[in-house]
Design a protein around this motif. Structure first.
Motif, mmCIF file in Angstrom:
data_model
loop_
_atom_site.group_PDB
_atom_site.id
_atom_site.type_symbol
_atom_site.label_atom_id
_atom_site.label_comp_id
_atom_site.label_asym_id
_atom_site.label_seq_id
_atom_site.Cartn_x
_atom_site.Cartn_y
_atom_site.Cartn_z
ATOM 1 N N ARG A 21 0.818 -1.221 0.000
ATOM 2 C CA ARG A 21 0.000 0.000 0.000
ATOM 3 C C ARG A 21 0.850 1.268 0.000
ATOM 4 O O ARG A 21 0.402 2.306 -0.491
ATOM 5 N N THR A 22 2.041 1.205 0.567
ATOM 6 C CA THR A 22 2.897 2.391 0.635
ATOM 7 C C THR A 22 3.950 2.417 -0.467
ATOM 8 O O THR A 22 4.810 3.298 -0.477
ATOM 9 N N PRO A 63 -4.690 0.278 -5.623
ATOM 10 C CA PRO A 63 -5.419 -0.698 -4.801
ATOM 11 C C PRO A 63 -5.690 -2.008 -5.529
ATOM 12 O O PRO A 63 -5.645 -3.084 -4.928
ATOM 13 N N GLU A 64 -5.963 -1.911 -6.824
ATOM 14 C CA GLU A 64 -6.223 -3.125 -7.596
ATOM 15 C C GLU A 64 -4.989 -4.020 -7.648
ATOM 16 O O GLU A 64 -5.081 -5.243 -7.462
ATOM 17 N N ARG A 65 -3.816 -3.427 -7.874
ATOM 18 C CA ARG A 65 -2.587 -4.234 -7.919
ATOM 19 C C ARG A 65 -2.250 -4.803 -6.547
ATOM 20 O O ARG A 65 -1.727 -5.915 -6.431
ATOM 21 N N VAL A 66 -2.531 -4.037 -5.489
ATOM 22 C CA VAL A 66 -2.327 -4.570 -4.134
ATOM 23 C C VAL A 66 -3.137 -5.849 -3.958
ATOM 24 O O VAL A 66 -2.628 -6.872 -3.473
ATOM 25 N N LEU A 82 -1.976 -13.631 -4.692
ATOM 26 C CA LEU A 82 -0.854 -14.560 -4.887
ATOM 27 C C LEU A 82 -0.183 -14.878 -3.559
ATOM 28 O O LEU A 82 0.028 -16.050 -3.210
ATOM 29 N N PHE A 83 0.171 -13.824 -2.810
ATOM 30 C CA PHE A 83 0.906 -14.035 -1.556
ATOM 31 C C PHE A 83 0.098 -14.879 -0.576
ATOM 32 O O PHE A 83 0.637 -15.795 0.062
ATOM 33 N N THR A 140 -3.876 -9.787 -14.974
ATOM 34 C CA THR A 140 -3.411 -10.022 -13.602
ATOM 35 C C THR A 140 -1.974 -10.515 -13.592
ATOM 36 O O THR A 140 -1.154 -10.064 -12.783
ATOM 37 N N LEU A 141 -1.629 -11.446 -14.474
ATOM 38 C CA LEU A 141 -0.261 -11.960 -14.531
ATOM 39 C C LEU A 141 0.724 -10.844 -14.877
ATOM 40 O O LEU A 141 1.839 -10.793 -14.327
ATOM 41 N N LYS A 142 0.318 -9.946 -15.741
ATOM 42 C CA LYS A 142 1.177 -8.812 -16.075
ATOM 43 C C LYS A 142 1.300 -7.866 -14.889
ATOM 44 O O LYS A 142 2.369 -7.319 -14.627
#
Length: 468
Positions: free
Chosen positions: A289-290, A296-299, A305-306, A341-343
């Motif tokens: 986030r920082t 937010p979408e990429r987070v 995944l994590f 998403t993979l990108k």
């Protein structure tokens, strides 16, 4: 490739050092130093040499030097550096801009004789009103632990504490980019009448061993060996020995508070209060986030995944290998994602395999597998001693809200009423007043360790520890 040197002396210039004696200036911006020397050759030609120690640049010679009584411009082609400054106070100081790869830093340089160590005003400086002693003792696994013991002036015995470091190899001072927070804490508490022991981690400084092969339980055994050493010192009030831990060291302090009969008080500084699986999820989400440019979408995409990987590692029993179940979980996650998403998680051009290989190597380690299975309920409810838990509300490594709430709930569950929980505004994981509050800015912040946090620690100790 040939590098041509260009020297320009403006008509008003008075040559600095028309002998072989160099003139030097040094400045510091955050954790970065700049050191520039002006010399003249026997033929009277001026030369400029630049050092940026934190960027591993040592005495680079300027390809272009434009020098006058008022200003200096030095360009270093090979290093892609531009130094441009104005002289002040009869050339005793330089106000300069240093450009490296397009990034500009401002420096105020003062005249010096030679390169000086990095300086932060909060780091302790002599003279010290107490005794300091280099010590060693033996821990488990034939570890020879080395450290520094600071002892108050006057007649003892004195209450004592050992400082326990967090994750990552650290020296006894907790040194990072010139900041020495553990030295700061030890200096403050010794002036308050406490013996303080701080040590080099395994495989660091003068302590032997291999840090990467150790687990949190090993670090707890090392800390207990330090407590045993303190008990042998005639200056120590053996009824009042405490543990002060930062980050993972706070977790160790809480573990020892439950397990060691020798511990009389516990101070957790940004200590882990939730279970290992939850701290991984909280930490990674807060860091993402920082991260500049992270939407937010990429987070959410990264955390999907994590969390898949964290959950799988946590679910596999410690005695079973990880490679096959983790591979299956990873492949399944990848197969379920669309191309966007993979990108977004940088899984293109074979980077997915590089990521998996690195993560598998990390997750297979003893420390990681034991860490992700850590459960604070096995320890914190059993603590019967006074506990102080501090966190900064800008901490992204051990987020304050969830960890402090968990510590409080678990102390309440065990019936411990002798505790104080404090969330400090504006402080990061290293107890510095932060600006952007990202990991990247930590080395450049002026704070070494919050004065407010030290004051809270000192006041709480006076209320909870008896002095003879």
């Amino acid at each position: 490739m040939l590098h041509f040197k260009t020297i320009a002396l403006l008509s008003s210039v008075t040559l600095i050092g028309c002998t072989s004696s160099p003139h030097a200036w040094q400045g510091q911006s955050g954790s970065k130093r700049v050191f520039i020397e002006l010399k003249t050759t026997p033929e009277g030609t001026p030369q400029a040499f630049l050092s940026l120690p934190e960027q591993w640049i040592d005495k680079a010679q300027a390809d272009t030097l434009v020098l006058s009584d008022e200003s200096i411009l030095a360009i270093f082609n090979r290093e892609n550096i531009r130094f441009e400054g104005a002289f002040h106070s009869g050339k005793d100081s330089i106000q300069a801009e240093v450009t490296t790869y397009g990034k500009i830093r401002e420096f105020t340089l003062g005249k010096v004789d030679s390169l000086r160590p990095i300086y932060f005003s909060q780091n302790p400086h002599p003279p010290y009103p107490y005794h300091s002693e280099e010590i060693t003792y033996v821990s488990c696994d034939s570890i020879q632990v080395a450290g520094t013991l600071t002892i108050p002036s006057g007649k003892g015995p004195f209450p004592a504490a050992i400082i326990i470091s967090g994750t990552g190899k650290q020296d006894r001072d907790g040194t990072f980019s010139g900041h020495k927070p553990f030295f700061k804490i030890a200096d403050y508490l010794t002036r308050q009448g406490f013996i303080v022991l701080r040590t080099d981690d395994r495989g660091t400084g003068k302590t032997n061993g291999i840090y990467e092969e150790a687990t949190t339980c090993d670090f707890a055994r090392d800390a207990q060996a330090g407590i045993d050493y303190l008990k042998q010192r005639p200056e120590t009030d053996t009824k009042h020995i405490g543990v002060i831990g930062h980050s993972e060291g706070g977790q160790v302090a809480l573990m020892l508070g439950a397990d060691s009969p020798d511990v009389s008080f516990v101070i957790s500084l940004a200590g882990v209060g939730v279970d290992g699986l939850q701290i991984l999820k909280l930490q990674n989400k807060a860091i993402l986030r920082t991260t500049p440019g992270m939407t937010p979408e990429r987070v959410d995409q990264f955390m999907s995944l994590f969390n898949t990987l964290f959950d799988k590692v946590h679910a596999v029993p410690l005695e079973q290998p990880l490679d096959i179940p983790l591979r299956q979980a990873f492949d399944q996650w990848v197969a379920q994602q669309d191309e966007a998403t993979l990108k977004a998680v940088n899984f293109n051009d074979g980077r997915d395999e590089m990521f998996f290989s690195r993560y598998l190597h990390q997750a297979q380690g003893r420390w990681y597998r034991e860490m992700i299975n850590y459960d604070p309920e096995n320890y914190i409810p059993r603590i019967r001693k006074p506990v102080l838990a501090l966190n900064g509300d800008k901490d992204i490594m051990v987020p304050a809200k969830e960890n402090l709430e968990s510590i409080k709930q678990l102390l309440d569950k065990g019936g411990n009423t002798r505790y104080k929980i404090v969330e400090l505004p504006g402080l990061n994981h290293m107890f510095q007043h932060c600006k952007e509050c990202t990991r990247e800015e930590i080395p450049d912040l002026e704070d070494v360790f919050s004065e407010e946090a030290l004051q809270i620690m000192g006041d709480w100790l006076r209320e909870n520890v008896e002095f003879r």
